[in-house]
Design a protein around this motif. Structure first.
Motif, short mmCIF file in Angstrom:
data_model
loop_
_atom_site.label_atom_id
_atom_site.label_comp_id
_atom_site.label_asym_id
_atom_site.label_seq_id
_atom_site.Cartn_x
_atom_site.Cartn_y
_atom_site.Cartn_z
N SER A 111 0.71 -0.92 -0.11
CA SER A 111 -0.28 0.03 -0.11
C SER A 111 1.24 1.16 -0.16
N GLY A 112 2.00 1.02 0.40
CA GLY A 112 2.85 2.65 0.59
C GLY A 112 3.20 2.53 -0.95
N GLN A 113 3.54 1.99 -1.96
CA GLN A 113 4.56 1.66 -2.56
C GLN A 113 3.26 2.97 -3.55
N ALA A 114 2.50 2.27 -3.58
CA ALA A 114 0.20 2.60 -4.74
C ALA A 114 0.39 3.90 -3.94
N GLU A 115 1.04 4.00 -2.57
CA GLU A 115 0.39 5.75 -2.50
C GLU A 115 1.39 6.59 -2.65
N ILE A 116 2.72 6.41 -2.52
CA ILE A 116 3.55 6.99 -3.56
C ILE A 116 3.59 7.25 -4.48
N ALA A 117 3.07 5.91 -5.63
CA ALA A 117 2.70 6.34 -6.97
C ALA A 117 2.31 6.95 -7.41
N SER A 118 0.63 7.36 -6.51
CA SER A 118 -0.50 7.80 -7.14
C SER A 118 -0.16 9.71 -6.71
N SER A 119 1.18 9.80 -5.87
CA SER A 119 1.31 11.32 -6.53
C SER A 119 2.02 11.44 -7.14
N ILE A 120 1.91 11.23 -8.56
CA ILE A 120 2.72 11.46 -9.50
C ILE A 120 1.25 12.24 -10.58
N SER A 121 1.65 12.73 -10.70
CA SER A 121 0.04 13.89 -11.38
C SER A 121 -0.83 13.01 -12.93
N GLY A 122 -2.06 12.09 -13.11
CA GLY A 122 -2.44 12.08 -13.84
C GLY A 122 -2.44 10.02 -13.21
N VAL A 123 -1.45 10.23 -12.44
CA VAL A 123 -1.40 8.45 -11.77
C VAL A 123 -2.98 8.05 -10.59
N ARG A 124 -3.93 7.29 -10.47
CA ARG A 124 -5.04 7.21 -9.45
C ARG A 124 -4.76 5.65 -9.39
N ARG A 125 -5.08 5.97 -8.25
CA ARG A 125 -5.03 4.59 -7.39
C ARG A 125 -6.13 4.48 -6.22
N PHE A 126 -6.86 3.24 -7.13
CA PHE A 126 -8.13 2.43 -6.68
C PHE A 126 -8.50 2.51 -5.73
N PRO A 127 -9.59 2.45 -4.60
CA PRO A 127 -9.83 2.51 -3.76
C PRO A 127 -9.42 1.11 -2.54
N ASP A 128 -9.00 1.18 -1.08
CA ASP A 128 -8.89 -0.19 -0.64
C ASP A 128 -8.36 -0.87 -1.38
N SER A 129 -6.95 -0.38 -2.68
CA SER A 129 -6.37 -1.49 -2.88
C SER A 129 -5.13 -0.94 -3.13
N ILE A 130 -3.84 -1.84 -4.22
CA ILE A 130 -2.70 -1.77 -4.04
C ILE A 130 -2.34 -1.19 -6.09
#
Length: 51
Positions: A3-22
């Motif tokens: 989850s930490g990796q998904a969270e940091i990746a989603s900080s890039i503009s245009g990258v979206r993280r799916f809720p409660d998911s990696i």
């Protein structure tokens, strides 16, 4: 990936993280932009600690 990796990746503009998911998503205009963004996501994810 965790989850930490998904969270940091989603900080890039245009990258979206799916809720409660990696799972993250990114739509690129062209292959070069996709490649550069993917490389950035991988580099950022590699620096995170598990949480």
């Amino acid at each position: 990936m965790h989850s930490g990796q998904a969270e940091i990746a989603s900080s890039i503009s245009g990258v979206r993280r799916f809720p409660d998911s990696i799972v993250v998503s990114y739509d690129a205009k062209d292959a070069l932009t996709l490649y550069r963004t993917m490389e950035s996501m991988a580099a950022l994810a590699n620096t995170t600690r598990f949480f």
